[in-house]
Write a protein that holds these residues in place. Structure first.
Motif: not given
Length: 264
Positions: A148-163
């Motif tokens: 969860a920490p890895t995927f949460t941090r990627i989601a936090e970095a999203a600029n616009g539509s979530p990947p």
């Protein structure tokens, strides 16, 4: 086997997100990318068997790293791409990231551990900004080593539509923590029911015992594939709620995409 088995599933996910968002070029983030095998299979007209033939022929010849890298650079440049993909690799192995970038498989790469408490995207790396533009995040074996920490941090970095996140996960590793963490970002988790994918064979009796013990610990009886000596992976697709509702997972994957899968 998982990289090749996953490829047709992931290609259909690429097709679906392009249709949903009107995209042409896709920015793909590969979590646990190692030496860029997924990038090789998705960007070029390659199979695992062809990669195996390429590398065993050269390794048997005793090439040192730099000589092999020079051959790889020329080889990958000679191949005509089959898809317009920009690949960012995330892995804890610096040498693997460095080689995959130098060879031309990864366009960007981050060698870091996003599981560590307090460690976010390293600001000194310009590549960290690439996460902001990820369209789809894939993984074909890293879940369990990362969570969860890895995927949460990627989601936090999203600029616009979530990947979108398209993840192949060994049955011995629960997905609940990742799913619950990403709910806060509006994600819905869909599991491909009734199918599993062969990851690889157990290396021996010790690994088999460990794998079956972990399955028992998480309350999952072993499947025939696992009893026969193979790790089995399940497929999960995590998307924003509206996109998941408009095109359920079952509609995204035609039968030919599941040619490697085993019904359970």
């Amino acid at each position: 086997m998982i990289a090749e088995c996953a490829a047709p599933v992931l290609r259909n996910c690429y097709r679906a997100i392009r249709k949903a968002r009107g995209l042409s070029r896709l920015h793909v983030t590969d979590v646990g990318c190692s030496y860029g095998i997924n990038a090789a299979l998705h960007k070029f007209p390659l199979s695992v068997s062809r990669l195996h033939a390429h590398y065993t022929a050269r390794l048997i010849g005793g090439l040192e790293r730099d000589a092999l890298l020079a051959e790889d650079q020329a080889w990958y440049r000679s191949l005509k791409p089959v898809d317009d993909l920009v690949f960012t690799g995330l892995d804890s192995s610096g040498p693997a990231i460095a080689y995959a970038r130098a060879a031309g498989l990864l366009d960007f790469g981050l060698a870091c551990d996003l599981e560590a408490d307090g460690q976010g995207l390293p600001p000194e790396h310009d590549e960290a900004r690439v996460f902001a533009h990820s369209d789809i995040v894939i993984s074909t074996g890293a879940v369990g080593y990362v969570g969860a920490p890895t995927f949460t941090r990627i989601a936090e970095a999203a600029n616009g539509s979530p990947p979108w996140m398209a993840l192949f996960v060994l049955r011995q590793f629960p997905m609940e923590a990742i799913s619950q963490a990403l709910q806060a970002f509006g994600y819905v988790t869909e599991k491909l029911d009734g199918h599993v994918f062969p990851q690889r064979q157990f290396t021996g009796a010790t690994e088999r015992h460990g794998a079956l013990s972990r399955l028992k610990k998480v309350g999952r009886p072993p499947l025939a594939m696992e009893e026969a000596g193979w790790f089995a992976a399940e497929f999960f697709l995590l998307r924003p709620r509206g996109e998941a509702a408009s095109a359920p997972l079952e509609r995204l994957l035609p039968p030919e995409a599941l040619s490697c899968a085993v019904r359970v």
